[in-house]
Design a protein around this motif. Structure first.
Motif, PDB file in Angstrom:
ATOM      1  N   ASN A  48     -29.094  40.257  38.301  1.00  0.00           N
ATOM      2  CA  ASN A  48     -28.886  39.167  37.136  1.00  0.00           C
ATOM      3  C   ASN A  48     -30.123  39.239  36.312  1.00  0.00           C
ATOM      4  O   ASN A  48     -30.089  38.902  35.095  1.00  0.00           O
ATOM      5  N   GLU A  51     -29.354  41.860  33.873  1.00  0.00           N
ATOM      6  CA  GLU A  51     -28.426  41.843  32.790  1.00  0.00           C
ATOM      7  C   GLU A  51     -29.002  41.098  31.679  1.00  0.00           C
ATOM      8  O   GLU A  51     -28.667  41.509  30.546  1.00  0.00           O
ATOM      9  N   TYR A 133     -21.603  31.831  41.084  1.00  0.00           N
ATOM     10  CA  TYR A 133     -20.252  31.929  41.061  1.00  0.00           C
ATOM     11  C   TYR A 133     -19.707  30.749  40.089  1.00  0.00           C
ATOM     12  O   TYR A 133     -18.875  31.329  39.237  1.00  0.00           O
ATOM     13  N   GLN A 135     -21.327  29.307  37.677  1.00  0.00           N
ATOM     14  CA  GLN A 135     -21.890  29.497  36.449  1.00  0.00           C
ATOM     15  C   GLN A 135     -21.086  30.670  35.513  1.00  0.00           C
ATOM     16  O   GLN A 135     -20.749  30.579  34.366  1.00  0.00           O
ATOM     17  N   ARG A 136     -20.832  31.911  36.424  1.00  0.00           N
ATOM     18  CA  ARG A 136     -20.069  32.706  35.616  1.00  0.00           C
ATOM     19  C   ARG A 136     -18.675  32.558  35.575  1.00  0.00           C
ATOM     20  O   ARG A 136     -18.001  32.875  34.433  1.00  0.00           O
ATOM     21  N   THR A 137     -17.999  31.678  36.400  1.00  0.00           N
ATOM     22  CA  THR A 137     -16.935  31.216  36.004  1.00  0.00           C
ATOM     23  C   THR A 137     -16.628  30.230  34.641  1.00  0.00           C
ATOM     24  O   THR A 137     -15.797  30.517  33.692  1.00  0.00           O
ATOM     25  N   TRP A 139     -18.695  30.648  32.336  1.00  0.00           N
ATOM     26  CA  TRP A 139     -18.913  31.494  31.160  1.00  0.00           C
ATOM     27  C   TRP A 139     -17.950  32.243  30.624  1.00  0.00           C
ATOM     28  O   TRP A 139     -17.580  32.207  29.480  1.00  0.00           O
ATOM     29  N   SER A 140     -17.220  32.709  31.849  1.00  0.00           N
ATOM     30  CA  SER A 140     -15.653  33.540  31.354  1.00  0.00           C
ATOM     31  C   SER A 140     -14.764  32.357  30.835  1.00  0.00           C
ATOM     32  O   SER A 140     -14.048  32.894  29.816  1.00  0.00           O
ATOM     33  N   GLN A 174     -12.878  42.589  33.047  1.00  0.00           N
ATOM     34  CA  GLN A 174     -13.884  42.456  34.567  1.00  0.00           C
ATOM     35  C   GLN A 174     -13.039  42.164  35.418  1.00  0.00           C
ATOM     36  O   GLN A 174     -13.569  42.846  36.635  1.00  0.00           O
ATOM     37  N   LEU A 249     -18.551  39.510  40.482  1.00  0.00           N
ATOM     38  CA  LEU A 249     -18.134  38.951  39.086  1.00  0.00           C
ATOM     39  C   LEU A 249     -16.473  39.159  38.739  1.00  0.00           C
ATOM     40  O   LEU A 249     -16.073  38.310  37.734  1.00  0.00           O
ATOM     41  N   ALA A 252     -15.322  35.893  40.187  1.00  0.00           N
ATOM     42  CA  ALA A 252     -15.493  34.799  39.078  1.00  0.00           C
ATOM     43  C   ALA A 252     -14.549  34.866  37.958  1.00  0.00           C
ATOM     44  O   ALA A 252     -14.117  33.852  37.499  1.00  0.00           O
TER      45      ALA A 252
END
Length: 316
Positions: A48, A51, A133, A135-137, A139-140, A174, A249, A252
């Motif tokens: 992370n 990134e 998990y 957070q990435r959900t 964002w996506s 992704q 990722l 997510a």
């Protein structure tokens, strides 16, 4: 106006750097640098951290040069009248930072990226895999909302629109790519298939290996730039965590496709202050280094009149 996350560790010289960028470039927006710091916390925190390192040190400059820039969620400074004229932030979007960046880019706003490792805003990675998990959900899902909203279609250049479509569609890409990696490995190792098919199934691994080599070099550079000791076991964690992180990722991103069903709950990220070096003193008040980088993404010339940075907004 300036936007920060509530847990940010902000350098005392940051506003001087930002004000200098406004004054010398006539920018409408200045995006400062943000860096996660706690590489030692967990195997996923290390990835992370990298990134963020690559995004703010390199990738964001490219987007600014192309005049399409999804802004970061904090350490971003905007002229108040520009935000008001654009209609403000979209309160319903889960990636409101990306959304307003896309909208301002489509309206021809002049964006400058100001990055200086000495004055980046320091943050921490989520403290647990479930938190990361979520957070990435989020964002996506936000990217998919921006994609569906369609403001990117107003970008003047064809290459800009293609870049926007590619980037905002990343959750779908992704999800597919990440899930193909273990399938490729399984086919190569266990399946008895014709050689051409086996070689084709191996192709998704090639870019992954290339990226991993770049990440290894980036981890060493991160340690030198931020005076962090990078140990052999950190490199081992980086390599061994490559495929699990990609699958993580991808999962997510798969979960984020619930956006298509209208599920848009805001899942907040937990913070524990792991980025704060409590043994260190107050950061030096010396001026930012002359080597600080600035990328100007200006589609048109604007007035030299600049507005001072006078306010900051905390963001949770």
């Amino acid at each position: 106006m300036g936007v920060f996350d509530a847990e940010d560790e902000v350098h005392p010289q940051l506003l001087r750097l930002v004000d200098e960028r406004f004054a010398t470039t006539g920018a409408d927006v200045v995006q400062g640098g943000v860096q996660l710091m706690n590489i030692e916390t967990s195997w996923w925190s290390l990835r992370n951290v990298l990134e963020y390192y690559f995004w703010f040190r390199s990738r964001l400059h490219f987007h600014a040069e192309q005049r399409f820039i999804p802004l970061g969620g904090n350490t971003v400074f905007l002229r108040t009248d520009q935000v008001r004229d654009a209609g403000g932030w979209d309160a319903e979007c889960l990636a409101e930072d990306c959304e307003i960046g896309v909208r301002l880019s489509s309206q021809g706003a002049r964006v400058v990226v100001a990055y200086d490792p000495e004055v980046v805003t320091r943050e921490e990675t989520p403290g647990s895999l479930p938190s990361l998990y979520k957070q990435r959900t989020r964002w996506s899902q936000g990217f998919l909302q921006v994609l569906r909203k369609g403001e990117w279609k107003k970008l003047p250049g064809r290459s800009q629109r293609l870049m926007a479509r590619y980037m905002l569609s990343m959750p779908f890409l992704q999800a597919g790519t990440g899930l193909l990696i273990p399938i490729s490995l399984a086919l190569v190792l266990f399946a008895k298939v014709p050689t051409p098919i086996a070689l084709i199934s191996f192709l998704p691994l090639v870019p992954t290996v290339i990226v991993l080599c770049v990440e290894v070099a980036g981890l060493g550079e991160f340690g030198r730039v931020y005076d962090r000791k990078v140990r052999i076991r950190d490199y081992v964690r980086l390599v061994l965590g490559t495929f699990p992180y990609q699958v993580f990722l991808a999962l997510a991103a798969v979960r984020a496709v619930r956006e298509t069903r209208g599920e848009r709950g805001w899942e907040k990220t937990e913070h524990a202050g792991a980025h704060i070096d409590r043994s260190a003193g107050v950061p030096s008040l010396s001026a930012p280094s002359p080597a600080a980088s600035s990328t100007d993404a200006s589609p048109t010339a604007t007035s030299d009149t600049t507005a001072p940075v006078t306010a900051g907004a905390a963001r949770s």
